[in-house]
Design an enzyme around this catalytic site. Structure first.
Site, PDB file in Angstrom:
ATOM      1  N   HIS A  21       8.615   2.750   3.359  1.00  0.00           N
ATOM      2  CA  HIS A  21       7.349   3.452   3.065  1.00  0.00           C
ATOM      3  C   HIS A  21       7.640   4.773   2.347  1.00  0.00           C
ATOM      4  O   HIS A  21       6.973   5.132   1.385  1.00  0.00           O
ATOM      5  CB  HIS A  21       6.597   3.776   4.362  1.00  0.00           C
ATOM      6  N   LYS A  45      -4.134  -5.837  14.078  1.00  0.00           N
ATOM      7  CA  LYS A  45      -2.927  -5.806  14.918  1.00  0.00           C
ATOM      8  C   LYS A  45      -2.941  -4.584  15.823  1.00  0.00           C
ATOM      9  O   LYS A  45      -3.573  -3.572  15.501  1.00  0.00           O
ATOM     10  CB  LYS A  45      -1.649  -5.863  14.073  1.00  0.00           C
ATOM     11  N   ARG A  94       7.163  -5.886  -1.581  1.00  0.00           N
ATOM     12  CA  ARG A  94       8.586  -6.081  -1.324  1.00  0.00           C
ATOM     13  C   ARG A  94       9.068  -7.444  -1.750  1.00  0.00           C
ATOM     14  O   ARG A  94      10.160  -7.601  -2.254  1.00  0.00           O
ATOM     15  CB  ARG A  94       8.875  -5.900   0.178  1.00  0.00           C
ATOM     16  N   SER A 132       8.047  -2.640   9.643  1.00  0.00           N
ATOM     17  CA  SER A 132       7.977  -1.849  10.883  1.00  0.00           C
ATOM     18  C   SER A 132       8.224  -2.714  12.117  1.00  0.00           C
ATOM     19  O   SER A 132       8.886  -2.276  13.061  1.00  0.00           O
ATOM     20  CB  SER A 132       6.615  -1.178  10.990  1.00  0.00           C
TER      21      SER A 132
HETATM   22  N1  COA Z   1       8.484  -0.605   3.275  1.00  0.00           N
HETATM   23  C1  COA Z   1       8.557  -1.056   4.512  1.00  0.00           C
HETATM   24  N2  COA Z   1       7.615  -1.778   5.111  1.00  0.00           N
HETATM   25  C2  COA Z   1       6.517  -2.021   4.404  1.00  0.00           C
HETATM   26  C3  COA Z   1       6.354  -1.581   3.098  1.00  0.00           C
HETATM   27  C4  COA Z   1       7.396  -0.840   2.527  1.00  0.00           C
HETATM   28  N3  COA Z   1       7.342  -0.378   1.295  1.00  0.00           N
HETATM   29  N4  COA Z   1       5.159  -1.995   2.659  1.00  0.00           N
HETATM   30  C5  COA Z   1       4.605  -2.680   3.656  1.00  0.00           C
HETATM   31  N5  COA Z   1       5.435  -2.714   4.713  1.00  0.00           N
HETATM   32  C6  COA Z   1       5.231  -3.435   5.976  1.00  0.00           C
HETATM   33  C7  COA Z   1       4.716  -2.620   7.102  1.00  0.00           C
HETATM   34  O1  COA Z   1       5.750  -2.005   7.800  1.00  0.00           O
HETATM   35  C8  COA Z   1       4.019  -3.680   7.906  1.00  0.00           C
HETATM   36  O2  COA Z   1       4.962  -4.394   8.631  1.00  0.00           O
HETATM   37  P1  COA Z   1       4.681  -4.981  10.067  1.00  0.00           P
HETATM   38  O3  COA Z   1       3.436  -5.820   9.961  1.00  0.00           O
HETATM   39  O4  COA Z   1       5.916  -5.713  10.348  1.00  0.00           O
HETATM   40  O5  COA Z   1       4.471  -3.806  10.966  1.00  0.00           O
HETATM   41  C9  COA Z   1       3.453  -4.612   6.858  1.00  0.00           C
HETATM   42  O6  COA Z   1       4.260  -4.450   5.741  1.00  0.00           O
HETATM   43  C10 COA Z   1       2.058  -4.326   6.424  1.00  0.00           C
HETATM   44  O7  COA Z   1       1.690  -3.093   6.900  1.00  0.00           O
HETATM   45  P2  COA Z   1       0.969  -1.930   6.123  1.00  0.00           P
HETATM   46  O8  COA Z   1       1.468  -1.756   4.745  1.00  0.00           O
HETATM   47  O9  COA Z   1       0.979  -0.734   7.019  1.00  0.00           O
HETATM   48  O10 COA Z   1      -0.432  -2.489   5.969  1.00  0.00           O
HETATM   49  P3  COA Z   1      -1.323  -2.935   7.101  1.00  0.00           P
HETATM   50  O11 COA Z   1      -1.552  -4.362   6.839  1.00  0.00           O
HETATM   51  O12 COA Z   1      -0.874  -2.569   8.461  1.00  0.00           O
HETATM   52  O13 COA Z   1      -2.556  -2.008   6.788  1.00  0.00           O
HETATM   53  C11 COA Z   1      -4.622  -1.420   5.748  1.00  0.00           C
HETATM   54  C12 COA Z   1      -3.572  -2.480   6.039  1.00  0.00           C
HETATM   55  C13 COA Z   1      -4.642  -0.283   6.748  1.00  0.00           C
HETATM   56  C14 COA Z   1      -4.349  -0.866   4.379  1.00  0.00           C
HETATM   57  C15 COA Z   1      -5.938  -2.206   5.772  1.00  0.00           C
HETATM   58  O14 COA Z   1      -6.083  -2.809   7.043  1.00  0.00           O
HETATM   59  C16 COA Z   1      -7.145  -1.340   5.488  1.00  0.00           C
HETATM   60  O15 COA Z   1      -7.422  -1.039   4.364  1.00  0.00           O
HETATM   61  N6  COA Z   1      -7.857  -0.932   6.556  1.00  0.00           N
HETATM   62  C17 COA Z   1      -9.076  -0.119   6.430  1.00  0.00           C
HETATM   63  C18 COA Z   1     -10.306  -0.964   6.669  1.00  0.00           C
HETATM   64  C19 COA Z   1     -10.670  -1.732   5.430  1.00  0.00           C
HETATM   65  O16 COA Z   1     -11.061  -1.190   4.436  1.00  0.00           O
HETATM   66  N7  COA Z   1     -10.542  -3.058   5.545  1.00  0.00           N
HETATM   67  C20 COA Z   1     -10.856  -3.959   4.449  1.00  0.00           C
HETATM   68  C21 COA Z   1      -9.626  -4.220   3.620  1.00  0.00           C
HETATM   69  S1  COA Z   1      -9.955  -5.346   2.304  1.00  0.00           S
END
Ligand code: COA
Length: 172
Positions: A21, A45, A94, A132
């Site tokens: 990140h 989640k 990724r 993560s």
């Molecule tokens: N390096 C390391 N890990 C990464 C990464 C990077 N560059 N990019 C993504 N990841 C990983 C994260 O660690 C996470 O891993 P895990 O599931 O094993 O913990 C996974 O990829 C995805 O996580 P993240 O990038 O944090 O996204 P998310 O899916 O948890 O979050 C939101 C998504 C918060 C952006 C989305 O739910 C959101 O927009 N929420 C707001 C409400 C909304 O508008 N919803 C409608 C969306 S269309």
């Protein structure tokens, strides 16, 4: 190249922030005027670390970047972006496996806010395999994650203990 004056949002659950990140944030910092890291409590989640802890970890890990702000993301991302006057959302890509989920989100967000672009940045190959959940699993089972997470996260992961109920954080 000079960074543009645009504001962009980098959203995620950051449970916890990893060096992957951070790599994306540092890349975005070279390109854009203000990066708002929006830390969410996702509906899909359950996070291990509290929102306060996750925000603290991101703040501490990005202290060296002057144009990064860390905020709590409440409600829809598109509404948050409107409120902040952001032109784009940044997401890290990724591997091919990220594509489907990311495209669905990008298209949904575009439906709700057609002027908001989603931009994908590719992390350094050293971090292409980090997630993560993997970091937590390795740390909880006694593996070394020093190279994978910022120091503030590494230190906090040492407070995790595992008993019959699974992993939990020791109270300070
Ligand atoms: N390096 C390391 N890990 C990464 C990464 C990077 N560059 N990019 C993504 N990841 C990983 C994260 O660690 C996470 O891993 P895990 O599931 O094993 O913990 C996974 O990829 C995805 O996580 P993240 O990038 O944090 O996204 P998310 O899916 O948890 O979050 C939101 C998504 C918060 C952006 C989305 O739910 C959101 O927009 N929420 C707001 C409400 C909304 O508008 N919803 C409608 C969306 S269309």
């Amino acid at each position: 190249m000079q960074p543009s004056d645009s504001t962009v949002i980098y959203p995620g659950s950051f449970d916890p922030i990893t060096n992957g990140h951070l790599d994306i944030i540092e890349r975005a910092h070279k390109l854009f005027g203000l990066i708002i890291v929006a830390v969410a409590d996702p509906l899909h989640k359950k996070c291990f670390f509290s929102l306060e802890d996750r925000i603290y970890f991101v703040r501490e890990s990005t202290k060296h970047l002057e144009r990064v702000r860390v905020e709590k993301l409440e409600g829809l991302l598109v509404d948050f972006a409107r409120k902040k006057g952001a032109r784009a959302i940044i997401r890290g890509l990724r591997a091919v496996s990220d594509f489907e989920y990311e495209f669905k989100m990008a298209w949904m967000n575009r439906r709700m806010h057609p002027e908001l672009e989603t931009l994908f940045l590719i992390p350094s190959e050293n971090y292409a395999y980090i997630a993560s959940s993997l970091v937590k699993e390795i740390a909880f089972l006694g593996g070394d994650v020093k190279e994978l997470v910022p120091p503030v996260v590494y230190e906090r992961l040492k407070d995790v203990k595992i008993d019959g109920k699974g992993p939990s954080l020791e109270v300070e």
